[in-house]
Design a protein around this motif. Structure first.
Motif, PDB file in Angstrom:
ATOM      1  N   SER A 221       0.830  -1.221   0.000  1.00 27.36           N
ATOM      2  CA  SER A 221       0.000   0.000   0.000  1.00 27.36           C
ATOM      3  C   SER A 221       0.856   1.260   0.000  1.00 27.36           C
ATOM      4  CB  SER A 221      -0.983   0.004   1.170  1.00 27.36           C
ATOM      5  OG  SER A 221      -0.337  -0.069   2.420  1.00 27.36           O
ATOM      6  N   ALA A 222       1.797   1.314  -0.945  1.00 29.67           N
ATOM      7  CA  ALA A 222       2.637   2.500  -1.111  1.00 29.67           C
ATOM      8  C   ALA A 222       1.994   3.420  -2.138  1.00 29.67           C
ATOM      9  CB  ALA A 222       4.040   2.100  -1.571  1.00 29.67           C
ATOM     10  N   VAL A 223       2.110   4.720  -1.934  1.00 34.92           N
ATOM     11  CA  VAL A 223       1.574   5.715  -2.867  1.00 34.92           C
ATOM     12  C   VAL A 223       2.402   5.641  -4.154  1.00 34.92           C
ATOM     13  CG1 VAL A 223       1.204   8.188  -3.225  1.00 34.92           C
ATOM     14  CG2 VAL A 223       0.815   7.182  -0.963  1.00 34.92           C
ATOM     15  N   PRO A 224       1.810   5.706  -5.339  1.00 30.19           N
ATOM     16  CA  PRO A 224       0.389   5.929  -5.666  1.00 30.19           C
ATOM     17  C   PRO A 224      -0.420   4.650  -5.858  1.00 30.19           C
ATOM     18  CG  PRO A 224       1.680   6.115  -7.657  1.00 30.19           C
ATOM     19  CD  PRO A 224       2.639   5.742  -6.563  1.00 30.19           C
ATOM     20  N   PHE A 225       0.004   3.555  -5.240  1.00 29.03           N
ATOM     21  CA  PHE A 225      -0.686   2.275  -5.406  1.00 29.03           C
ATOM     22  C   PHE A 225      -1.505   1.935  -4.156  1.00 29.03           C
ATOM     23  CE2 PHE A 225       3.717   2.260  -7.027  1.00 29.03           C
ATOM     24  CZ  PHE A 225       3.447   2.428  -8.379  1.00 29.03           C
ATOM     25  N   HIS A 226      -1.850   2.971  -3.412  1.00 29.79           N
ATOM     26  CA  HIS A 226      -2.496   2.800  -2.102  1.00 29.79           C
ATOM     27  C   HIS A 226      -4.010   2.887  -2.174  1.00 29.79           C
ATOM     28  CE1 HIS A 226      -2.816   7.052  -2.862  1.00 29.79           C
ATOM     29  NE2 HIS A 226      -3.678   7.140  -1.872  1.00 29.79           N
ATOM     30  N   MET A 227      -4.568   3.216  -3.350  1.00 26.43           N
ATOM     31  CA  MET A 227      -5.973   3.627  -3.418  1.00 26.43           C
ATOM     32  C   MET A 227      -6.943   2.570  -2.905  1.00 26.43           C
ATOM     33  SD  MET A 227      -4.799   2.208  -6.321  1.00 26.43           S
ATOM     34  CE  MET A 227      -4.085   3.564  -7.254  1.00 26.43           C
ATOM     35  N   TRP A 228      -6.507   1.334  -2.846  1.00 23.42           N
ATOM     36  CA  TRP A 228      -7.387   0.267  -2.378  1.00 23.42           C
ATOM     37  C   TRP A 228      -7.544   0.255  -0.862  1.00 23.42           C
ATOM     38  CZ3 TRP A 228      -5.499  -3.539   0.933  1.00 23.42           C
ATOM     39  CH2 TRP A 228      -4.114  -3.569   1.105  1.00 23.42           C
ATOM     40  N   ALA A 229      -6.525   0.711  -0.139  1.00 24.56           N
ATOM     41  CA  ALA A 229      -6.463   0.476   1.304  1.00 24.56           C
ATOM     42  C   ALA A 229      -7.599   1.110   2.110  1.00 24.56           C
ATOM     43  CB  ALA A 229      -5.102   0.922   1.846  1.00 24.56           C
ATOM     44  N   PRO A 230      -7.880   2.427   1.993  1.00 22.67           N
ATOM     45  CA  PRO A 230      -8.891   3.020   2.889  1.00 22.67           C
ATOM     46  C   PRO A 230     -10.266   2.391   2.772  1.00 22.67           C
ATOM     47  CG  PRO A 230      -7.574   4.727   1.818  1.00 22.67           C
ATOM     48  CD  PRO A 230      -7.219   3.443   1.150  1.00 22.67           C
ATOM     49  N   ASP A 231     -10.782   2.243   1.550  1.00 24.93           N
ATOM     50  CA  ASP A 231     -12.132   1.686   1.373  1.00 24.93           C
ATOM     51  C   ASP A 231     -12.194   0.229   1.785  1.00 24.93           C
ATOM     52  OD1 ASP A 231     -13.050   4.102   0.442  1.00 24.93           O
ATOM     53  OD2 ASP A 231     -12.835   3.593  -1.676  1.00 24.93           O
ATOM     54  N   ILE A 232     -11.154  -0.532   1.454  1.00 22.07           N
ATOM     55  CA  ILE A 232     -11.166  -1.957   1.779  1.00 22.07           C
ATOM     56  C   ILE A 232     -10.961  -2.178   3.272  1.00 22.07           C
ATOM     57  CG2 ILE A 232      -9.919  -4.124   1.402  1.00 22.07           C
ATOM     58  CD1 ILE A 232      -9.479  -3.100  -1.504  1.00 22.07           C
ATOM     59  N   TYR A 233     -10.110  -1.379   3.903  1.00 18.36           N
ATOM     60  CA  TYR A 233      -9.936  -1.475   5.351  1.00 18.36           C
ATOM     61  C   TYR A 233     -11.249  -1.171   6.065  1.00 18.36           C
ATOM     62  CZ  TYR A 233      -4.812  -1.863   5.555  1.00 18.36           C
ATOM     63  OH  TYR A 233      -3.507  -2.293   5.474  1.00 18.36           O
TER      64      TYR A 233
END
Length: 497
Positions: A221-233
């Protein structure tokens, strides 16, 4: 031909796979959650015993199955971490699974199968097997994210996770394909040997490096590949979120470090590689901390917190890669600091999420305001959660402080002072949002009166995490000494070159 010794090297993974199948079978004959959970927890003794036996009898790195399996102190270090994660998640999830997820056997079996994949990610020395291990790790995670079938957010989290996970896997596979095309081998040691003859400035190697970093960037979950983390968490069951935040990240870093160092990717175009990782680390730390500071949902805050923590780990990885050619022994010391940081992060985040799971069980809320006055209503839960948050913030004298000191000191000595300064400034920002949660727990008035009773399983997981943090604080140097040989295994072929 497969030798008995090869099967022994594979014993932890084989026994863990069999345990997952046994848990499935037990779930078919009984729906008693305590029996299923106990089977999963007690069954972990077998793979743990095999792993410990390999640690005790270790007499040098060994390979098997055409060098696809590498058993060294580095892989054993991570296997122990993954087994600890599995045990704590089983304890912490017991009550939550019974209340929100009507799929006891499925949850535990999927988690155990994912741990098998994580073990392989740390102990594979070949590109195709790394990719297969990544997929074995990921598929169970996709299902775990959507196990609250009556919740639209959980279903949404699973769909997003599958789509983004498939995209990141494709990117990583493209990178691996380029590496194979350039070198004619998928063996990491073969890559390292071939890259020694490459001249600097090879554009295709740079492209392959970027694709590999992007593919693993999703897992960590490193930027800019992090977009999944907040919603999925936020949408996934909280125990699954805890598992994502520690297991997936630790496995991603285990594989990334092995590919970069053991596979010798740094030997060609070192400057572009370090520059790319530095940009990713700065963006990851900064975005993670500043966005976490404005969150009101505790799970989303922890999602951005885990993103920021990935940035700190990348600082240590950059220092290691930057020094690998000049001084492999010094670079190995930097990698040992990274391994210690990952261990402390895993223990700390498991404790913090145990507190969040307990709160969700007791109040049904996941907002930071739901923690108001928690100290008066659940003292043990409050103290354990606060201790873990202080460690994440790097406040002395908790173990998280020493893990940051080691990783920042190593990066500074390995020639990355400006990156360390940015990391220190970001650490100050993190104190704001971790401190806000602690302030709400200890100094705000509770919304309701009356004591909250934490379940035995959650109380055990929080107590174990808190005790482990205190023990790690006392035996810091012992753990670093144990991590040094694990890190040195990655550089052994470079020393004396």
């Amino acid at each position: 031909m497969i030798q008995p010794s090869d099967l022994y090297l594979l014993a932890p993974q084989i026994s863990l796979t069999l345990l997952a199948l046994v848990v499935m079978a037990v779930d078919l004959f009984t729906k008693k959650r305590i029996v299923i959970a106990a089977t999963a927890l007690v069954g972990l003794i077998v793979p743990a015993a095999f792993t410990i036996a390999q640690v005790i009898t270790f007499n040098g790195p060994q390979t098997a199955f055409f060098k696809m399996l590498v058993v060294d102190q580095y892989s054993l270090f991570f296997e122990i971490i993954f087994l600890i994660i599995a045990a704590v998640i089983i304890l912490a999830s017991y009550d939550y699974i019974g209340k929100y997820v009507q799929a006891d056997g499925e949850f535990y079996s999927l988690m155990l199968l994912s741990v098998v994949g994580m073990m392989f990610m740390a102990s594979t020395g070949e590109l195709i097997s790394i990719y297969i291990a990544l997929e074995l790790t990921s598929f169970p995670l996709y299902i775990m994210a959507g196990l609250i079938r009556s919740d639209a957010k959980s279903s949404e989290a699973a769909v997003k996770y599958v789509l983004l996970g498939a995209m990141s896997s494709a990117i990583l596979l493209y990178g691996f394909a380029l590496l194979y095309g350039l070198t004619g081998t998928t063996d990491l040691q073969g890559l390292a040997h071939t890259f020694k003859s490459f001249s600097d400035g090879n554009l295709m190697v740079i492209v392959a490096d970027v694709l590999v970093i992007a593919g693993f960037g999703f897992k960590i979950s490193a930027v800019p590949f992090h977009m999944w983390a907040p919603d999925i968490y936020e949408g996934a069951p909280t125990p699954a979120t805890a598992f994502f935040s520690v297991g997936s990240k630790a496995a991603g870093f285990a594989a990334l470090i092995r590919v970069l160092v053991y596979g010798g990717l740094w030997q060609v175009d070192l400057v572009p590689l370090v520059a790319t990782l530095s940009i990713v680390a700065i963006l990851t730390m900064t975005l993670g901390n500043f966005v976490a500071a404005v969150q009101t949902n505790i799970k989303r805050m922890m999602a951005y917190s885990s993103i920021a923590q990935a940035g700190y780990i990348l600082v240590g990885v950059i220092g290691t890669v930057g020094m690998a050619y000049k001084n492999p022994a010094a670079a190995a010391t930097g990698t040992a600091a990274v391994l210690f940081f990952i261990l402390v992060y895993v223990v700390t985040n498991l404790g913090a999420f145990s507190g969040i799971i307990a709160l969700a069980n007791l109040t049904g809320g996941e907002k930071i305001d739901d923690f108001r006055g928690l100290w008066r209503r659940a003292p043990l839960l409050s103290v354990g959660t606060a201790l873990c948050l202080l460690s994440l913030a790097g406040i002395p004298p908790v173990a998280g402080f020493f893990s940051k000191v080691f990783i920042f000191t190593a990066a500074w000595q390995l020639g990355q002072p400006w990156l360390v300064i940015i990391a220190l400034l970001n650490s100050i920002v993190s104190v704001v949002y971790y401190g806000r949660v602690i302030k709400v727990m200890f100094f705000d008035e509770p919304q309701k009166e009356g004591r909250l009773v934490t379940s035995m399983s959650l109380a055990t997981s929080i107590t174990l995490a808190s005790a482990a943090l205190l023990v790690l604080t006392v035996i810091v140097q012992l753990v670093i000494n144990a991590a040094n040989p694990a890190a040195f295994n990655l550089f052994a072929s470079l020393v004396g070159r």
